[in-house]
Design a protein around this motif. Sequence first.
Motif, PDB file in Angstrom:
ATOM      1  N   LYS A  49       0.849  -8.883   8.283  1.00  0.00           N
ATOM      2  CA  LYS A  49       0.760  -7.873   9.341  1.00  0.00           C
ATOM      3  C   LYS A  49      -0.705  -7.514   9.510  1.00  0.00           C
ATOM      4  O   LYS A  49      -1.391  -7.278   8.516  1.00  0.00           O
ATOM      5  CB  LYS A  49       1.564  -6.621   8.980  1.00  0.00           C
ATOM      6  N   GLU A  94       0.577  -9.043  15.090  1.00  0.00           N
ATOM      7  CA  GLU A  94       0.566  -7.676  15.649  1.00  0.00           C
ATOM      8  C   GLU A  94       1.595  -6.816  14.920  1.00  0.00           C
ATOM      9  O   GLU A  94       1.353  -5.638  14.650  1.00  0.00           O
ATOM     10  CB  GLU A  94       0.886  -7.715  17.153  1.00  0.00           C
ATOM     11  N   SER A  95       2.763  -7.418  14.629  1.00  0.00           N
ATOM     12  CA  SER A  95       3.810  -6.747  13.856  1.00  0.00           C
ATOM     13  C   SER A  95       4.118  -7.620  12.642  1.00  0.00           C
ATOM     14  O   SER A  95       3.673  -8.764  12.572  1.00  0.00           O
ATOM     15  CB  SER A  95       5.086  -6.596  14.687  1.00  0.00           C
TER      16      SER A  95
END
Lengths: 119, 119
Positions: free
Chosen positions: B37, B89-90
């Motif tokens: 992440k 991004e996640s």
Amino acid sequence: MGKKINLTEALAGMAEHWEPRTVAELNDYDVRLVKVKGAFVWHAHPETDELFFVLSGRLRIEFRDGAVELGPQELTVVPKGVEHRPVAESEAHVLLVEPAATVNTGTAGGERTVPRRLL
Amino acid sequence: MGKKINLTEALAGMAEHWEPRTVAELNDYDVRLVKVKGAFVWHAHPETDELFFVLSGRLRIEFRDGAVELGPQELTVVPKGVEHRPVAESEAHVLLVEPAATVNTGTAGGERTVPRRLL
């Protein structure tokens, strides 16, 4: 820069069972994709371990002293020289990682031997 | 006889990001699982290619001349010596295959370097 391989798309272009396609190369190793159904031949690879990773369906890897049952998101490494027979009751999709020189039927040979084939 | 590794179960026991766990060994290669992440550091592995296979989420691998975007069931091989920076991004879950001697930060080193760790 690396090339992206989408396994779902790659599988859509594959028809035959037990005929792996090399989808990527990692040093002198192959990443291979294979559709399987039914029972393969008993064989061993005296020179290398072999990774089986199930993408969909179920795969049973039989050994002379037992079996490993794999479903999606499950993997196992067959140790070098160990006799095994992969079996799938229904179609399953499997990712293999092994040296590029590895022959699908190992030392067993026979009519189910296929040459290395790039996707 | 091989041992079965369930990646979903293995992931459930992992908390930290960017700290790969070796879940299986294939000859002198590791199969590693990692939760990622955010952005990792720019680095390269002069001695080896590196396989990234996304299990869930999305991973962007940035290169100096572009990027590869990977989603589930997608993989790429970063060629040896090529600078890259993985970014998610996640949270994403990624399977890596590379020689057991490979260090996560390659030649960059620094505080995000972690030792090889078995599951």
